[in-house]
Design a protein around this motif. Structure first.
Motif, PDB file in Angstrom:
ATOM      1  N   LEU A   1      40.814  29.194 -11.775  1.00  0.00           N
ATOM      2  CA  LEU A   1      41.911  28.969 -10.833  1.00  0.00           C
ATOM      3  C   LEU A   1      41.971  30.005  -9.672  1.00  0.00           C
ATOM      4  O   LEU A   1      41.998  31.055  -9.990  1.00  0.00           O
TER       5      LEU A   1
ATOM      6  N   CYS B   1      46.779  27.223  -4.359  1.00  0.00           N
ATOM      7  CA  CYS B   1      47.434  26.133  -4.868  1.00  0.00           C
ATOM      8  C   CYS B   1      48.424  25.831  -3.985  1.00  0.00           C
ATOM      9  O   CYS B   1      49.142  26.487  -3.432  1.00  0.00           O
ATOM     10  N   ILE B   2      48.607  24.483  -3.806  1.00  0.00           N
ATOM     11  CA  ILE B   2      49.817  23.833  -2.968  1.00  0.00           C
ATOM     12  C   ILE B   2      51.029  23.402  -3.910  1.00  0.00           C
ATOM     13  O   ILE B   2      51.953  22.560  -3.582  1.00  0.00           O
ATOM     14  N   GLN B   3      50.859  23.809  -5.379  1.00  0.00           N
ATOM     15  CA  GLN B   3      51.884  23.215  -6.213  1.00  0.00           C
ATOM     16  C   GLN B   3      52.250  21.746  -6.285  1.00  0.00           C
ATOM     17  O   GLN B   3      53.367  21.585  -6.267  1.00  0.00           O
ATOM     18  N   CYS B   4      51.228  21.217  -6.415  1.00  0.00           N
ATOM     19  CA  CYS B   4      51.388  19.841  -6.326  1.00  0.00           C
ATOM     20  C   CYS B   4      51.880  18.934  -7.823  1.00  0.00           C
ATOM     21  O   CYS B   4      52.214  17.975  -7.693  1.00  0.00           O
ATOM     22  N   ASP B   5      51.506  19.981  -8.696  1.00  0.00           N
ATOM     23  CA  ASP B   5      51.848  19.470 -10.023  1.00  0.00           C
ATOM     24  C   ASP B   5      51.017  18.548 -10.755  1.00  0.00           C
ATOM     25  O   ASP B   5      51.336  17.975 -11.716  1.00  0.00           O
ATOM     26  N   ARG B   6      49.721  18.253 -10.162  1.00  0.00           N
ATOM     27  CA  ARG B   6      48.849  17.201 -10.551  1.00  0.00           C
ATOM     28  C   ARG B   6      48.314  17.819 -11.856  1.00  0.00           C
ATOM     29  O   ARG B   6      48.131  17.013 -12.840  1.00  0.00           O
ATOM     30  N   CYS B   7      47.863  18.918 -11.740  1.00  0.00           N
ATOM     31  CA  CYS B   7      46.928  19.387 -12.918  1.00  0.00           C
ATOM     32  C   CYS B   7      47.890  19.525 -14.056  1.00  0.00           C
ATOM     33  O   CYS B   7      47.641  19.353 -15.272  1.00  0.00           O
TER      34      CYS B   7
ATOM     35  N   VAL C   1      50.373  28.368 -11.009  1.00  0.00           N
ATOM     36  CA  VAL C   1      49.855  27.948 -12.407  1.00  0.00           C
ATOM     37  C   VAL C   1      49.042  28.793 -13.106  1.00  0.00           C
ATOM     38  O   VAL C   1      48.570  29.411 -12.688  1.00  0.00           O
TER      39      VAL C   1
ATOM     40  N   CYS D   1      42.723  18.138  -8.429  1.00  0.00           N
ATOM     41  CA  CYS D   1      43.363  19.132  -7.483  1.00  0.00           C
ATOM     42  C   CYS D   1      43.095  18.529  -6.001  1.00  0.00           C
ATOM     43  O   CYS D   1      41.989  18.544  -5.648  1.00  0.00           O
ATOM     44  N   PRO D   2      44.165  18.589  -5.249  1.00  0.00           N
ATOM     45  CA  PRO D   2      43.918  18.186  -3.811  1.00  0.00           C
ATOM     46  C   PRO D   2      43.451  19.085  -3.035  1.00  0.00           C
ATOM     47  O   PRO D   2      43.387  19.105  -1.704  1.00  0.00           O
ATOM     48  N   VAL D   3      43.268  20.368  -3.559  1.00  0.00           N
ATOM     49  CA  VAL D   3      42.749  21.602  -2.662  1.00  0.00           C
ATOM     50  C   VAL D   3      41.877  22.439  -3.739  1.00  0.00           C
ATOM     51  O   VAL D   3      41.619  21.723  -4.715  1.00  0.00           O
TER      52      VAL D   3
ATOM     53  N   ALA E   1      41.862  24.944  -5.488  1.00  0.00           N
ATOM     54  CA  ALA E   1      42.487  25.841  -6.574  1.00  0.00           C
ATOM     55  C   ALA E   1      41.819  25.936  -7.721  1.00  0.00           C
ATOM     56  O   ALA E   1      41.620  26.831  -8.387  1.00  0.00           O
ATOM     57  N   LEU E   2      41.526  24.772  -8.272  1.00  0.00           N
ATOM     58  CA  LEU E   2      40.576  24.399  -9.374  1.00  0.00           C
ATOM     59  C   LEU E   2      39.470  24.120  -9.286  1.00  0.00           C
ATOM     60  O   LEU E   2      39.161  23.539  -8.572  1.00  0.00           O
TER      61      LEU E   2
HETATM   62  S1  SF4 Z   1      46.346  20.560  -8.990  1.00  0.00           S
HETATM   63 FE1  SF4 Z   1      45.743  22.089  -7.613  1.00  0.00          FE
HETATM   64  S2  SF4 Z   1      47.044  22.314  -5.866  1.00  0.00           S
HETATM   65 FE2  SF4 Z   1      48.130  21.163  -7.584  1.00  0.00          FE
HETATM   66  S3  SF4 Z   1      49.304  22.517  -8.914  1.00  0.00           S
HETATM   67 FE3  SF4 Z   1      47.197  22.318  -9.732  1.00  0.00          FE
HETATM   68  S4  SF4 Z   1      46.156  24.079  -9.044  1.00  0.00           S
HETATM   69 FE4  SF4 Z   1      47.888  23.682  -7.459  1.00  0.00          FE
END
Ligand code: SF4
Ligand code: SF4
Ligand code: FES
Ligand code: FES
Lengths: 873, 258
Positions: free
Chosen positions: A151, A156-162, A186, A206-208, A210-211
């Motif tokens: 990570l 991370c843009i804090q999208c809450d997907r993961c 995260v 993850c849309p960026v 980050a992961l």
């Molecule tokens: S999916 Fe990626 S961008 Fe979204 S909260 Fe998780 S780490 Fe952050």
């Protein structure tokens, strides 16, 4: 609004009238109408959260047009939506500028660069310039979330997907938002890694960047990757994948959203299994035994040696001294070629693709089959199966979601708790060998009055309530434990088959094992789900087979038993490694040594192959075209993206060559030709022609047998458009190429044989009495095992855990043992010392082990159950 | 530290009054914090076990709230307000003075573990700006000298009666005792509150903050300290506990609504 009687509501999107389903979100309705609303947090397979605000659109309400998150607001009749007004544009500018405030913009060194929704949507919808000149926040980069995932919190843009995935979909909420405001990150709980079987999906979601997947990090740039659509064959669930490669190496798999199957998810074992295909240790040339050693040889030499060995066995001792073990790893076409070689050219029915961990072909093929979707929408589900979380991981996700979101009641008949236990209305922990008695109590008219098979009256009553009145029951059927005979499970299945409209979803997990059964790689059956006797006339007259064996042959256990006493003169191991893979390792080792002549056709020089006389290198996943069949009988196309190592051949080609050298002729020279022959003659495959399979309307494959109308006319409806941010990285993945230059011949006018129907078997033999000092053994398979493919995937090899001896605290207390203590396991065959673990998911009086060296030494397949004793060492 | 037996019982009582166990998370975290002064990893893991959550879920929630600490905190948590009213009345000067005296920056703890200093937003005692709180008990109109005296009193134990051990939100314990009777008691308490609201709706336009509803104290307990808000009190005197009560009440309400 008053209750509407219509099935749809009408909304206006940018002036266009759009029909929408009540309850669906604006963003989804607009997308179907061809209007793409940018988004980050929205994902079609997860609940909306309205986290990122990228999807703001203007919705006209009572107070005029209001900026509204399109992912979070359901459609309503008459709604007017504007997605491209200056106000919306300004909102999008603002959101993107805000999201980029703390984003490091290190795209040049980011894995996601080139396929990144943040890059793409910034370009398409962003302001182009930021007013933010202050210092961005900094984090250590990257940190390890688990053995497989990194990570980078700065990105991370804090999208809450993961985090939503981990909680909602995987049921493993081990990653969470930690902190608040601009301190948010995260993370996991300190020192508790994100060890989920499904962690790789968060990388894909993850849309960026980050992961990041550890095995893929810095390995490739997306624009350098080639890709093709295919199906994962690490288990038999049939997840659709985009196989991506570069320079003849596989680089990664990405899950494709197949609505009836995997919903876009993959398990980590499947996702990272591409590594074995790239392994340096792959077999790349034939090997022939010279004295004590296996030495490299030419194909001509090796095939001649095989022909000599097999021919020698046939000529001197007859065809029934030849046996073929394995074949579940092969695509359907290759399985068919080998079935034809064994049964028609050689003339033996000692053929089995299952390795003592399955169920008889006549049972699997004869029981009415359920689809995955039917199981997930059933009135009740009964699990009489291995732990699906371990052996069919994405089936676990589907069933879990059915239980949690769909409230489908589930009842488990299992000699130990499983991943699904916590979602079951009742878990009936039966004593190994006594499933049938419990099944009878479950479906009986009278309520139980006494304990049955170790299951309490209360548990039975709860289970009966859960399935009471259900008219569509789906039974997930497999082998709950390797240390209990198949007969007792079949007997229980026969009882459950008596439930009105019961359907069965096989939980046989071995790669393409369902294809193998369909193609006749099992004793007593012929391709097309027909029994040997019923299909003999058809296959030898109408269908291009020269002969069909007279009597049904032996299954894997029988073959090994005969081989061990020298009754098998030639044994072909078709991608099989009985020495480590067959439950009874003792028997398997004796068999490999005892068989007169052993040929291994495989991708690796495994333990059994090391003992072989000839080893032939076979093509692996993504190295050949073909089709595969999943647990519901769904046939999908495999894609080829790379060439096999060295001179390895696809298995069908080996069969064709061997047939010729044995004086026969398979009569086909291409994979396409094989499929055409299958479709032409196999009753279960009628209508599933290459053209029908290649039709994009059937990109999810075809569940066979086809209903007649569907076979005649492919569905017109195109597949749903793919959301580019739902699965970044697989824009425009292509289907495997299809070639129709050779058209299949018309089917001859002869009555096709009927397919196998289930007949209740005779009751299993009575069980030995359990003495009061013994515990009954339960053996289960873990996801990460000591099998060849996992052990040759470096990312996965380390995830295999040392098996522990698990028992109820009651049984361990008696020995004064707790978790971590050393315990001796004693059976008539062997004795060893291992670590104990208190596990109250194992009923009192039983002891559980995962399959491996120790368990394999304990299992004796001639016994219906195995009793062992625990002692302090 | 895992929760001790008494606290496990309090946690179980709490879990029993909510429709879903998870709703009891924040009150139980306060109990854990009351026990150890901050939330240790062991405590968070134990709370997760009690509630059927993962430790990560507990940690995620705990790390969200400023009044829950996932790092060690000194015996006295000194929270100095620098929001607008206090800022105008010398809040920053007071903070600077505190930094010098204690030798730590906001967020830091003195090496002897006595004091943790933090800079906070408005703590709703603006009428007595500049103000601060020690272990969530209020001290208003604090001069530098007052501050030094206060530190001395805290060190010497002279304020032991009025400033509870760190981590203790007084209100939570009182409510818990009332609810220890389980669901019936909790429901009765809730009904009483609702009846009170129905009888006398709070005046919306009133400049004074409406007294929030509190469940009646259980028999044998001292009634809540009378509202003496607005009265000027010299520094080093304990401010009303009512303010702390109010903070706790707001949190309780948010919590129950979940
Ligand atoms: S999916 Fe990626 S961008 Fe979204 S909260 Fe998780 S780490 Fe952050
Ligand atoms: S569940 Fe099976 S088919 Fe799906 S990714 Fe995992 S191993 Fe592959
Ligand atoms: S708020 Fe709608 S996509 Fe994120
Ligand atoms: S501004 Fe300091 S208490 Fe309100």
């Amino acid at each position: 609004m008053a209750e509407s009687t219509t099935e749809t509501v009408t909304i206006t999107v940018d002036g266009k009238q759009v029909e929408a389903k009540p309850g669906e979100m604006i963003i989804a309705a607009a997308e179907r109408a061809g209007v793409y609303i940018p988004r980050f947090c929205y994902h079609p397979r997860m609940r909306p959260v309205g986290m990122c605000r990228m999807c703001l659109v203007e919705v006209t309400g009572p107070r005029g047009p209001v900026l509204t998150p399109a992912c979070f607001v359901p459609v309503a009749d008459g709604q007017e939506i504007v997605t491209d007004s200056p106000k919306v544009k300004k909102a999008q500018d603002g959101v993107l500028e805000f999201l980029l405030i703390n984003h490091p913009l290190d795209c040049p060194v980011c894995d996601k660069g080139g396929e990144c929704p943040l890059q793409d949507q910034t370009l398409a919808f962003g302001p182009g310039e930021s007013r933010f000149v202050e210092e961005k926040r900094h984090w250590e980069k990257p940190i390890s979330l688990s053995d497989l995932v990194y990570l980078d919190r700065e990105r991370c843009i804090q999208c809450d997907r993961c985090t939503r995935f981990a909680d909602e979909v995987a049921g493993d909420p081990l990653i969470e938002f930690v902190g608040r405001g601009d301190h948010i990150e995260v993370n996991t709980f300190p020192d508790q890694p994100f060890s989920s079987y499904f962690s790789g999906n968060t990388v894909q979601l993850c849309p960026v960047g980050a992961l990041l997947a550890k095995p893929y990090r810095f390995k490739a740039r997306p624009w350098d990757l080639e890709q093709v659509e295919s199906t994962c064959t690490m288990c038999s669930f049939g997840c659709r994948v985009a196989v991506q490669s570069s320079a003849n190496q596989l680089t990664r798999y990405i899950g494709i959203d197949s609505d009836p199957v995997n919903h876009g998810w993959l398990c980590d074992k499947g996702r990272f299994s591409y590594q074995w295909v790239n392994s340096e240790e792959r077999l790349s040339a034939p090997l022939v035994r010279k004295g004590d050693e296996l030495v490299e040889a030419s194909w001509g030499e090796a095939l001649a040696a095989v022909a000599k060995g097999v021919k020698g066995a046939i000529d001197v001792h007859g065809p029934s001294t030849v046996a073929v073990l394995g074949g579940a790893r092969l695509p359907n076409e290759d399985q068919y070629a080998w079935a034809k070689l064994a049964k028609s050219v050689i003339g033996t029915d000692h053929v089995d693709a299952q390795m003592g961990d399955g169920l008889p072909a006549s049972v699997v093929l004869g029981l009415p089959r359920a689809t995955i979707d039917e199981a997930c929408a059933a009135d009740a589900v009964i699990l009489l199966a291995p732990d699906v979380k371990e052996v069919l991981p994405v089936l676990y996700l589907r069933l879990r979601s059915a239980a949690v979101d769909g409230r489908v009641p589930m009842v488990e008949l299992s000699p130990r708790s499983s991943g699904l236990t916590r979602y079951c209305a009742a878990s009936l922990g039966y004593r190994p060998g006594e499933a049938a008695a419990v099944a009878r109590a479950l479906v009986a008219n009278q309520s139980p009055t006494a304990e049955v098979g170790g299951v309490s009256v209360e548990a039975l009553t709860a289970a009966r309530q859960a399935i009471g009145g259900a008219s569509r029951v789906v039974v997930v059927l497999g082998r709950p434990s390797l240390a209990e005979s198949a007969e007792s499970v079949v007997e229980a299945a026969a009882v459950l088959a008596g439930l009105p409209d019961a359907r069965f979803l096989p939980a046989l997990s071995r790669s393409n094992v369902l294809g193998a059964l369909d193609m006749g790689l099992a004793p007593g059956v012929l391709p097309g789900r027909v029994a040997l006797d019923a299909g003999r006339a058809w296959w030898s007259q109408a269908g291009a087979w020269s002969s069909v064996p007279e009597t049904a042959g032996l299954d894997a256990a029988g073959i090994l038993r005969d081989a061990a006493v020298g009754k098998i003169q030639a044994l072909v191991l078709l991608g099989a490694d009985p020495a480590t893979d067959f439950p009874d390792r003792e028997l398997a080792r004796q068999a490999v040594v005892g068989a007169g002549f052993v040929v291994a056709v495989d991708t690796f020089l495994n333990e059994s192959a090391k003992q072989a006389d000839v080893v032939l290198p076979a093509a692996g996943f993504a190295e050949r075209p073909g089709t595969t069949t999943n647990i519901e009988g769904r046939v999908t196309r495999l894609g080829q993206k790379i060439v096999p190592p060295g001179t390895a051949w696809p298995d069908w080609m080996i069969a064709v060559e061997l047939a010729a050298r044995l004086g026969g002729d398979l009569g086909v020279e291409t994979v396409e030709g094989l499929w055409d022959e299958i479709v032409q003659f196999a009753p279960s495959h009628a209508g599933a022609s290459r053209a029908v399979l290649a039709d994009r309307a059937h990109r999810d494959g075809l569940v066979l047998p086809l209903p007649f109308a569907a076979a005649a006319e492919p569905a017109e409806e195109p597949a749903e458009p793919m959301d580019p941010t739902a699965a970044p990285g697989i824009a425009a993945v292509e289907a495997p190429p299809a070639d129709f230059s050779t058209a299949p011949a018309a089917v001859e006018k002869m009555e096709r044989p009927g397919m196998i129907e289930f007949r209740a078997p005779a009751d299993a033999a009575p069980l030995p009495q359990l003495d009061s000092y013994a515990l009954r053994l339960v053996v289960t398979k873990p996801l990460y095992d000591d099998g060849t493919l996992v052990q040759h995937s470096p990312a996965l090899a380390g995830l295999a855990r040392e098996p522990r001896v698990r028992a109820n605290h009651y049984d361990l207390d008696r020995l004064g043992l707790g978790t971590g203590g050393r315990v001796r396991v004693q059976s008539p065959r062997t004795s060893f010392v291992a670590e104990a673990e208190v596990d109250d998911g194992v009923p009192r009086g039983s002891v559980a082990l995962t399959f491996g060296e120790h368990a394999g030494a304990l299992i004796d397949v001639s016994q219906p159950v195995i009793d062992v004793r625990l002692e302090t060492p | 530290m895992r929760l001790n037996a008494e606290n496990v019982q309090r946690a179980r009582d709490l879990i029993a009054i909510y429709p879903r166990p998870r709703s009891a998370l924040i009150p139980i975290l306060h109990i854990a914090q009351e026990q150890d002064g901050w939330l240790t990893e062991d405590a968070m893991e134990h709370v997760a076990e009690l509630l059927g959550l993962t430790s990560a879920e507990v940690y995620g929630t705990a790390s969200f709230y400023d009044m829950l600490f996932t790092e060690p905190v000194g015996r006295h948590l000194v929270s100095i307000c620098t929001n607008i009213a206090c800022l105008l009345n010398g809040g920053y000067e007071l903070l600077e003075h505190a930094e010098e005296t204690l030798g730590v920056k906001p967020g830091g703890t003195t090496p002897d573990g006595e004091f943790t200093l933090e800079e906070v937003e408005c703590i709703a005692d603006c009428g007595r700006a500049p103000c601060l709180a020690v272990n969530w008990r209020f001290f208003g109109n604090v001069t530098n000298d007052d501050f030094d005296t206060l530190l001395g009193d805290l060190r010497s134990g002279a304020l032991r009666e009025t400033v509870p051990p760190h981590g203790t939100l007084n209100r939570v314990r009182r409510d818990l005792t009332a609810w220890a009777g389980g669901v019936p008691a909790a429901q009765a308490a809730r009904q009483q509150v609702e009846a009170k609201w129905a009888a006398a709706p709070p005046p919306v336009s009133s400049p004074a903050p409406a007294t929030p509803p509190t469940p009646p104290p259980p028999p044998g307990q001292a009634p809540a300290i009378k509202d003496d808000r607005g009265e000027r009190q010299p520094a080093s005197q304990p401010a009303s506990e009512q303010a702390a009560d109010q903070a706790a009440t707001v949190e309780d309400k948010g919590d129950t609504a979940k």
